[in-house]
Enzyme design. Structure first.
Site, PDB file in Angstrom:
ATOM      1  N   SER A  53      26.400  34.009 -18.791  1.00  0.00           N
ATOM      2  CA  SER A  53      26.384  35.044 -17.281  1.00  0.00           C
ATOM      3  C   SER A  53      25.411  34.220 -16.527  1.00  0.00           C
ATOM      4  CB  SER A  53      25.858  36.440 -17.547  1.00  0.00           C
ATOM      5  OG  SER A  53      25.463  36.960 -16.411  1.00  0.00           O
TER       6      SER A  53
ATOM      7  N   HIS B 172      30.837  33.600 -16.725  1.00  0.00           N
ATOM      8  CA  HIS B 172      30.691  34.987 -16.382  1.00  0.00           C
ATOM      9  C   HIS B 172      29.931  34.979 -14.860  1.00  0.00           C
ATOM     10  CE1 HIS B 172      31.160  39.424 -17.279  1.00  0.00           C
ATOM     11  NE2 HIS B 172      29.944  39.543 -16.990  1.00  0.00           N
TER      12      HIS B 172
ATOM     13  N   ASP C 275      28.545  37.648 -12.398  1.00  0.00           N
ATOM     14  CA  ASP C 275      28.452  39.314 -11.870  1.00  0.00           C
ATOM     15  C   ASP C 275      28.372  39.491 -10.375  1.00  0.00           C
ATOM     16  OD1 ASP C 275      28.416  40.396 -14.730  1.00  0.00           O
ATOM     17  OD2 ASP C 275      26.709  38.833 -14.855  1.00  0.00           O
TER      18      ASP C 275
ATOM     19  N   MET D  14      27.846  42.476  -7.628  1.00  0.00           N
ATOM     20  CA  MET D  14      27.204  43.665  -7.416  1.00  0.00           C
ATOM     21  C   MET D  14      27.080  44.091  -6.255  1.00  0.00           C
ATOM     22  SD  MET D  14      24.380  43.682 -10.441  1.00  0.00           S
ATOM     23  CE  MET D  14      24.655  42.951 -12.077  1.00  0.00           C
TER      24      MET D  14
ATOM     25  N   HIS E 233      33.378  39.623 -12.867  1.00  0.00           N
ATOM     26  CA  HIS E 233      33.257  40.886 -13.313  1.00  0.00           C
ATOM     27  C   HIS E 233      32.630  41.614 -12.090  1.00  0.00           C
ATOM     28  CE1 HIS E 233      30.226  43.838 -15.800  1.00  0.00           C
ATOM     29  NE2 HIS E 233      31.264  44.592 -15.305  1.00  0.00           N
TER      30      HIS E 233
ATOM     31  N   MET F  55      31.364  44.540 -10.007  1.00  0.00           N
ATOM     32  CA  MET F  55      30.570  45.939 -10.204  1.00  0.00           C
ATOM     33  C   MET F  55      30.537  46.270  -8.954  1.00  0.00           C
ATOM     34  SD  MET F  55      27.954  44.860 -13.266  1.00  0.00           S
ATOM     35  CE  MET F  55      28.251  42.970 -12.856  1.00  0.00           C
TER      36      MET F  55
ATOM     37  N   MET G 208      30.781  47.612 -21.939  1.00  0.00           N
ATOM     38  CA  MET G 208      29.556  47.292 -21.238  1.00  0.00           C
ATOM     39  C   MET G 208      28.496  47.792 -22.584  1.00  0.00           C
ATOM     40  SD  MET G 208      29.401  45.845 -18.333  1.00  0.00           S
ATOM     41  CE  MET G 208      27.341  45.648 -18.537  1.00  0.00           C
TER      42      MET G 208
ATOM     43  N   ASP H 293      29.606  42.666 -22.883  1.00  0.00           N
ATOM     44  CA  ASP H 293      28.604  42.061 -21.946  1.00  0.00           C
ATOM     45  C   ASP H 293      27.312  43.023 -22.107  1.00  0.00           C
ATOM     46  OD1 ASP H 293      27.350  41.289 -19.669  1.00  0.00           O
ATOM     47  OD2 ASP H 293      29.208  42.218 -18.386  1.00  0.00           O
TER      48      ASP H 293
HETATM   49  C1  DX5 Z   1      24.877  43.455 -16.628  1.00  0.00           C
HETATM   50  C2  DX5 Z   1      25.983  42.307 -16.315  1.00  0.00           C
HETATM   51  C3  DX5 Z   1      25.539  41.246 -17.381  1.00  0.00           C
HETATM   52  C4  DX5 Z   1      24.270  40.553 -17.517  1.00  0.00           C
HETATM   53  C5  DX5 Z   1      24.189  40.290 -18.782  1.00  0.00           C
HETATM   54  O1  DX5 Z   1      24.935  44.431 -15.400  1.00  0.00           O
HETATM   55  O2  DX5 Z   1      27.215  42.637 -16.140  1.00  0.00           O
HETATM   56  O3  DX5 Z   1      26.747  40.376 -17.227  1.00  0.00           O
HETATM   57  O4  DX5 Z   1      24.321  39.358 -16.758  1.00  0.00           O
HETATM   58  O5  DX5 Z   1      22.869  39.890 -19.275  1.00  0.00           O
HETATM   59  P1  DX5 Z   1      22.262  39.645 -20.306  1.00  0.00           P
HETATM   60  O6  DX5 Z   1      23.260  39.093 -21.360  1.00  0.00           O
HETATM   61  O7  DX5 Z   1      20.967  39.093 -20.289  1.00  0.00           O
HETATM   62  O8  DX5 Z   1      22.157  41.332 -21.124  1.00  0.00           O
HETATM   63 ZN    ZN Z   2      28.728  41.084 -16.444  1.00  0.00          ZN
END
Ligand code: DX5
Ligand code: ZN
Length: 241
Positions: free
Chosen positions: A22, A47, A49, A51, A80, A82, A151, A189
């Protein structure tokens, strides 16, 4: 990718395992360099993220930054989302170069339409569930998705602790998928590292996201090799059960 000699103990199908670092835990000021480093280290996917400060209490990046990552990446981008109303942005992330686009079941009242649109655009479609959302929420879209993201922390931040209660949810989903015979990947994740990857693999996950578990270590190559070795062993044990 770890091509396991083992097979899914429920379906008998061979299972492939993927490591998806990630980028949230990477130094954003040196993203191109970090992308190349984890690719050299054995990453199968990247990956990413996204947000929006509404679905989760944090804000990261949008389509232009995803397009910039795509320009320096050689493995597929696992995006991903969010964000609320993800259907408004699916086309933009597809255009930016996503390989897989995952939307949260909690983020849209029109989930089937959203995941169907992702496939229509020629991308792999994923649906994600927060820890408190039951698997029943996605029962009627399982044939429209290539991947379910479970998650294993509450989304929003990297570096949180893995929620062990999610192992039962992974097992439940893997056995439901086996009953339907659908070839759907299970991605985990949140809080996954070399030292607990065996647990999620034994439970039935095959796409492993790890942020701080990779970027928080000195030698990414060594860390990913260790994860793959642990996956190999755990998937073999799964076969024997
Ligand atoms: C959290 C993200 C994850 C995050 C995982 O909301 O969706 O992808 O980056 O990070 P680690 O592996 O450090 O928990
Ligand atoms: Zn993620």
């Amino acid at each position: 990718m770890v091509k396991s000699s083992a097979t899914d103990r429920e379906t008998g199908n061979p299972m492939d395992y993927y490591i998806a670092p990630s980028l949230l835990s990477a130094d954003f000021g040196r993203l191109a360099e970090k992308v190349r480093a984890v690719e050299r280290a054995g990453a199968d996917l990247l990956h990413v993220d996204v947000m929006d400060g509404r679905f989760v209490p944090n804000i990261t990046i949008g389509p232009p930054a995803v397009a910039a990552i795509k320009r320096c990446a050689s493995v597929p981008l696992d995006v991903h989302l969010m964000i609320v109303e993800p259907e408004k942005y699916i086309d933009a992330f597809a255009e930016a170069g996503a390989g897989v686009i995952t939307v949260h079941a909690e983020a849209t009242p029109h989930l089937q339409r959203a995941v169907a649109r992702i496939r229509e655009l020629g991308k792999k479609s994923g649906v994600a569930l927060n820890p408190s959302t039951s698997i029943s929420a996605i029962e009627w879209v399982l044939s429209d998705v290539d991947m379910v993201l479970l998650m294993t922390v509450n989304p929003g931040f990297g570096g949180q602790a893995f929620l062990p209660g999610m192992l039962g949810k992974i097992e439940l989903l893997r056995s439901q998928l086996a009953r339907t015979g659908l070839p759907v990947d299970i991605e985990v994740d949140g809080g996954v590292k070399a030292d607990n990857v065996s647990l999620v693999v034994k439970a039935g996950a095959n796409v492993i996201v790890s942020g701080s578990g990779i970027f928080g270590t000195k030698d990414y190559g060594k860390t990913i090799a260790q994860m793959k070795e642990n996956i190999r062993k755990a998937s073999g044990e799964g076969e024997k059960r």
